[in-house]
Design a protein around this motif. Structure first.
Motif, PDB file in Angstrom:
ATOM      1  N   ALA A 130     -18.047 -15.618  -0.207  1.00  0.00           N
ATOM      2  CA  ALA A 130     -17.609 -14.236  -0.297  1.00  0.00           C
ATOM      3  C   ALA A 130     -18.015 -13.563  -1.599  1.00  0.00           C
ATOM      4  O   ALA A 130     -18.033 -14.181  -2.651  1.00  0.00           O
ATOM      5  N   GLY A 131     -18.387 -12.324  -1.498  1.00  0.00           N
ATOM      6  CA  GLY A 131     -18.306 -11.456  -2.654  1.00  0.00           C
ATOM      7  C   GLY A 131     -19.482 -11.380  -3.586  1.00  0.00           C
ATOM      8  O   GLY A 131     -19.344 -10.935  -4.695  1.00  0.00           O
TER       9      GLY A 131
ATOM     10  N   LEU B  30     -17.871 -10.891   3.720  1.00  0.00           N
ATOM     11  CA  LEU B  30     -16.609 -11.467   4.158  1.00  0.00           C
ATOM     12  C   LEU B  30     -16.498 -11.436   5.653  1.00  0.00           C
ATOM     13  O   LEU B  30     -15.995 -12.344   6.283  1.00  0.00           O
ATOM     14  N   LEU B  31     -16.977 -10.341   6.207  1.00  0.00           N
ATOM     15  CA  LEU B  31     -16.853 -10.208   7.650  1.00  0.00           C
ATOM     16  C   LEU B  31     -17.742 -11.214   8.346  1.00  0.00           C
ATOM     17  O   LEU B  31     -17.442 -11.715   9.400  1.00  0.00           O
ATOM     18  N   ALA B  32     -18.853 -11.519   7.714  1.00  0.00           N
ATOM     19  CA  ALA B  32     -19.774 -12.477   8.309  1.00  0.00           C
ATOM     20  C   ALA B  32     -19.117 -13.843   8.430  1.00  0.00           C
ATOM     21  O   ALA B  32     -19.452 -14.625   9.285  1.00  0.00           O
TER      22      ALA B  32
ATOM     23  N   LEU C 184     -15.224 -15.213   7.023  1.00  0.00           N
ATOM     24  CA  LEU C 184     -14.148 -15.074   6.047  1.00  0.00           C
ATOM     25  C   LEU C 184     -14.088 -16.267   5.119  1.00  0.00           C
ATOM     26  O   LEU C 184     -14.071 -17.412   5.548  1.00  0.00           O
TER      27      LEU C 184
ATOM     28  N   ASP D 104     -10.330 -12.173  -0.422  1.00  0.00           N
ATOM     29  CA  ASP D 104     -11.229 -11.199  -1.042  1.00  0.00           C
ATOM     30  C   ASP D 104     -11.467  -9.978  -0.152  1.00  0.00           C
ATOM     31  O   ASP D 104     -12.498  -9.335  -0.225  1.00  0.00           O
ATOM     32  N   LEU D 105     -10.504  -9.672   0.698  1.00  0.00           N
ATOM     33  CA  LEU D 105     -10.579  -8.451   1.509  1.00  0.00           C
ATOM     34  C   LEU D 105      -9.889  -7.341   0.716  1.00  0.00           C
ATOM     35  O   LEU D 105      -8.711  -7.050   0.887  1.00  0.00           O
TER      36      LEU D 105
ATOM     37  N   HIS E 219     -15.847  -6.820  14.286  1.00  0.00           N
ATOM     38  CA  HIS E 219     -14.861  -7.859  13.996  1.00  0.00           C
ATOM     39  C   HIS E 219     -13.436  -7.378  14.242  1.00  0.00           C
ATOM     40  O   HIS E 219     -12.998  -6.428  13.623  1.00  0.00           O
TER      41      HIS E 219
ATOM     42  N   ARG F 234     -18.457  -5.871   1.186  1.00  0.00           N
ATOM     43  CA  ARG F 234     -17.417  -6.565   1.942  1.00  0.00           C
ATOM     44  C   ARG F 234     -18.006  -7.224   3.181  1.00  0.00           C
ATOM     45  O   ARG F 234     -17.335  -7.969   3.863  1.00  0.00           O
ATOM     46  N   ARG F 235     -19.231  -6.870   3.483  1.00  0.00           N
ATOM     47  CA  ARG F 235     -19.827  -7.397   4.698  1.00  0.00           C
ATOM     48  C   ARG F 235     -19.912  -8.920   4.674  1.00  0.00           C
ATOM     49  O   ARG F 235     -19.773  -9.589   5.687  1.00  0.00           O
TER      50      ARG F 235
END
Lengths: 159, 740
Positions: free
Chosen positions: B35-36, B27-29, B31, A30-31, A80, B24-25
């Motif tokens: 998500a989402g 996801l970064l937190a 992966l 989901d990136l 990150h 998108r954050r």
């Protein structure tokens, strides 16, 4: 099974190793900052960094990737995936892009930004021909003038 | 469409936000973990959030104590409307710009584009159409807020002032925020008279305000159509019948393994096959393993050469005489000399950077679309019949568009997504691959033009007979726009051209070509400007006059055009700055001028033609008069973008039809200008007192003729067809001086 390091985080998925990195990023992780544009490595909308080099992720099978992958999401949040030096550069590029108001539709811009990062990492003060040689990403809105200006601004800004 | 939202307030002006915001954050937190689904509104959190919902003061503006929200009812595809339109409203509001959030509007009657008659974005209309209504909306809201404060304090509204989102009563030094007043103001009637600020008092209009969408588009947070994520959604890839008008005959799945069969679903449409899977790549790969048979239909033997021959033959037919001013017959009969030329233009594709995509969820009661579209209303017109739903049951959420250029004025891909979603009973994201995108476009029309110019003894133009032959866009797309069977887009830029020609006759001949045609940035103007501005250049050279001087003399009755032309010559150094010579090459400079969408643009193009045939476009100078500039930053961007877009087409783009199908499949054979090959561009903005003009398209038409006029100046070769890449431009001119 595919094992990768993406934005500093090791991941392991059961994805088909033949799946292009682009689709692993988009559909599995989901990136979605990394875009699909042509699937042939021509337009550069899918550009990511692998070990610091700009790579077109739509033509790279995920199972063949051995280096550390950095996506545009790391530019949004540089904690990150970046070393402190890379994070500072990413921030400079991001600020230059905003100052020069580069994007129009914006679809190609994540790829543009990462291509610029890869260029500036190896050539901190690129000449015009160096910019032209490195920035092969396509922009349909014609933001090229401002891309050039933003790269020069990011280069001048280094302290 | 909220990733760039600075204020973080939930919107509920008309019942619905544009798109459930996703960051998108998350996801970064971590992966892959959770998500989402971080909704922006959550940032408010806690009790009391409901009271902080913005109160609607009109269709576009909501205010809460937390901030203001402006709804934008036009699609953002790079032209900057999500900044320019809010600027118009905010200019009258006296509210801090950085506390205004911008959201995409839903479909609704209030959001109809008054010029286009539907909720749609195109024709360079957004700012022109919004210029008055949005300023009036801002001014009316301000008046209502002032009246609310006057009632609250029992004071004369005339004693109140507004600034920084507050109504203030200087005599008593009281102040109250718009947010607190909004519930009271919303109950007041809309003022009968709404005075607007004069030019001198504009707060935001005319300033280079940074775009609202730039930050999110720089670091990947912006949500395009392809980035939509809906719970439970699956992905679809599609293959459409290669020939236009053909249909699906049969699909053979014998090559698929049992595992593959278990993983994908096939959906057959009348003219296409879709494969649905849990990821797009799997769907796309499976598509390649199907054996598909098509009924190739009536256009199966169509060919590029046949199209050109049909258009050329059509030039010999009578057609419709659209303009007949002065006596062209007498001018031709009495001419000392005649110039005759035929021009040809190919089909051209759009190649939006984001291929066609749409996400749909269809139930028995509802259809919800998330779609990068220029034509929201169209879905409510077309889908009810196809799905058996009421128009109100169709919800259109507009994402950012990864390029539009007119392609997303069509609803084909969104309709497909809805049909596929209905078939599989789950939300579906359809993504066309690039080849489908190129091979199933609505192309810029192929065109043939024939011009006959009658010249007097002194080389003066006595008469001009212009014939156009080509297919109609409007007959398919907007039949209500046809006038006596004439598609005005086929003659736009000709019937309204600014030059003082003593006699002018225009004949339009409709000739279909068996290929769907559509709106391509500036539509007929890009085609007609090429022929008109090339032919004027031919006249100038044939009569030994300077192309600038010829045009200037013909513009006595068109002062706005003349001013642009004169300024262009100055900025470009037309008279006094000769091009520096380059060894092993010839250099040339060409000029073109065109007015459309209420705006006039002049361009000078400088080229170097090397002896080996290589061509470099070195520099372009553009002068634009759009009368009123809302945001100089975005106007400048649109001019540069319009030039690059037009140059890509003029240099190398042509769609080839072979056995009824498009040959080209992507960027390799329908190339787009690269950064390395793009010229240095200089832009100057002129203001004038004319009615405000559009800026999304007008920079595109002049560039092709400016380019080919420059090539002529360098080489003596007159290119009467495009693209340039189809010609040998080596410097030695052929005897006739003409490349057909």
């Amino acid at each position: 099974m595919v094992r990768l390091t993406i934005n500093g985080t090791p991941i392991e998925t059961d994805a088909d190793p033949e799946m292009p990195l682009l689709w692993l990023l988009r559909d599995r992780l989901d990136l979605t900052g990394t875009k699909y544009g042509c699937g042939s490595g021509l337009c550069g909308a899918c550009t990511v960094l692998i070990d610091g080099r700009a790579v077109r992720s739509c033509t790279v099978p995920a199972g063949t990737v051995t280096g550390a992958v950095v996506t545009i999401e790391a530019v949004a949040d540089a904690r990150h995936g970046f070393t402190p030096d890379q994070a500072r550069l990413a921030d400079r590029v991001r600020r230059a892009w905003i100052a020069e108001q580069v994007p129009q539709c914006g679809y190609c811009q994540p790829g543009m930004v990462l291509a610029a990062l890869a260029l500036l990492a190896v050539d901190p003060a690129p000449t015009e021909p160096a910019i032209a040689a490195a920035m092969t990403n396509l922009c349909r809105c014609g933001t090229y003038d401002r891309v050039r200006r933003a790269i020069r601004r990011a280069a001048d800004d280094r302290g | 469409m909220t990733a760039d939202d600075p204020a973080g307030c939930p919107v509920n002006l008309s019942g619905r936000t544009a798109l459930p915001p996703v960051t998108r954050r998350a996801l970064l937190a971590g992966l892959g973990a959770g998500a989402g689904a971080l909704v922006l509104g959550l940032r408010l959190g806690g009790p009391g959030a409901a009271e902080l919902r913005p109160i609607a003061l009109n269709a576009w503006l909501g205010i809460s104590p937390h901030g203001a929200v402006i709804l934008v009812d036009r699609s953002e595809m790079g032209q900057g409307v999500h900044t320019a339109l809010p600027m118009l409203l905010a200019d009258e509001l006296d509210y801090p710009w950085d506390r205004i959030a911008v959201r995409m509007a839903p479909v609704g009657p209030a959001y109809r584009n008054p010029i286009l008659g539907a909720m749609a974005t195109g024709g360079s209309t957004s700012v022109r159409a919004g210029f008055l209504p949005l300023r009036r909306a801002g001014a009316a809201a301000r008046i209502m807020l002032v009246e609310a404060a006057a009632a609250l304090w029992r004071v004369d509204p005339a004693d109140l002032v507004t600034a920084d989102g507050e109504v203030r009563h200087p005599p008593s030094e009281r102040a109250v925020g718009y947010g607190a007043l909004a519930p009271l103001a919303a109950r007041r009637p809309v003022p009968a008279t709404i005075p607007l600020r004069g030019r001198a008092d504009w707060q935001l209009i005319g300033r280079p305000i940074p775009r609202r969408d730039v930050a999110a588009k720089t670091d990947g947070r912006a949500t395009f159509g392809i980035d939509v994520r809906v719970p439970g959604m699956v992905y679809a890839a599609i293959r459409q019948c290669p020939t236009f008008g053909g249909t699906l005959a049969a699909v053979d799945t014998a090559a698929l393994t049992e595992a593959e069969r278990a993983e994908v679903r096939l959906v057959q449409l009348p003219d296409a096959v879709a494969v649905v899977a849990d990821g797009w790549w799997r769907a796309r790969r499976t598509l390649d393993r199907l054996a598909i048979r098509w009924d190739r239909g009536a256009n199966a033997s169509n060919h590029t050469d046949a199209i050109r021959a049909r258009l050329t033959a059509a030039l010999g037919r009578a057609g419709t005489r659209v303009v007949d001013r002065g006596d062209v017959d007498a001018a031709l009969a009495g001419a000392a000399r005649r110039l005759d030329a035929d021009y040809h233009l190919p089909l051209v594709a759009h190649l939006t950077p984001e291929p066609m995509t749409a996400t749909a969820e269809v139930t028995a009661e509802r259809c919800t679309l998330w779609v990068p579209t220029q034509a929201q209303s169209l879905y409510r017109e077309v889908l009810p019949d196809l799905l058996g739903l009421a128009p109100d049951a169709i919800t259109v959420n507009t994402t950012y568009l990864g390029g539009g250029f007119g392609r997303r004025f069509e609803a084909d891909f969104g309709i497909q997504a809805a049909l596929i979603a209905r078939a599989v009973g789950r939300p579906v994201q359809l993504i066309w691959d690039r080849a489908e995108d190129v091979r199933h476009d609505f192309y810029r029309p192929a065109h043939a033009g024939r011009v006959t110019v009658a010249l007097g003894a002194e080389g003066e133009i006595l008469g001009w007979h212009h014939r156009v032959a080509g297919p109609s866009i409007m007959a398919r797309a907007l039949p209500q726009m046809m006038r006596d069977d004439i598609d005005m887009t086929t003659i736009e830029g000709l019937h309204d051209q600014p030059y003082a020609l003593p006699a002018l006759r225009i004949d339009a001949i409709r000739q279909e070509v068996g290929v769907p045609v559509g709106f391509w940035r500036s539509v007929g103007h890009a085609i007609n400007a090429f022929v008109l501005e090339s032919m004027l250049d031919e006249v100038a050279h044939a009569t030994g006059r300077d192309p600038f001087a010829l045009r200037r003399a013909l513009l006595a009755g068109a002062p706005r055009h003349r001013r642009v032309l004169e300024r262009l010559a100055e900025v470009a150094g037309w008279h006094d700055r000769p091009l520096a010579p380059v060894a092993g090459a010839r250099r040339g400079r060409g000029l073109a001028l065109h007015g459309c969408f209420g705006t006039i643009v002049g361009e000078v193009c400088e080229v170097t033609v090397f002896d080996d045939g290589r061509l470099a476009v070195d520099r372009v100078v553009a002068v634009i008069d759009c009368a009123t500039v809302i945001n100089p930053e975005t106007v400048d961007g649109q001019v540069r973008g319009g030039i690059i877009f037009g140059l890509s087409a003029a240099l190398a783009q042509a769609i080839t039809i072979q056995d009824g199908a498009v040959v080209e499949t992507g960027y390799r054979d329908h190339p787009v200008l690269t950064l390395a090959d793009s010229p240095e561009i200089e832009v100057e903005l002129l203001k004038s007192d004319a009615a405000i003009g559009g800026v999304g398209e007008p920079a595109t038409p002049p560039i092709a003729p400016a380019l080919t006029n420059a090539i002529f100046a360098a080489t003596g070769r007159r290119l009467r067809s495009l693209p340039v890449a189809a010609h040998d431009v080596r410097a030695a001119a052929p005897p006739a001086g003409v490349d057909g």
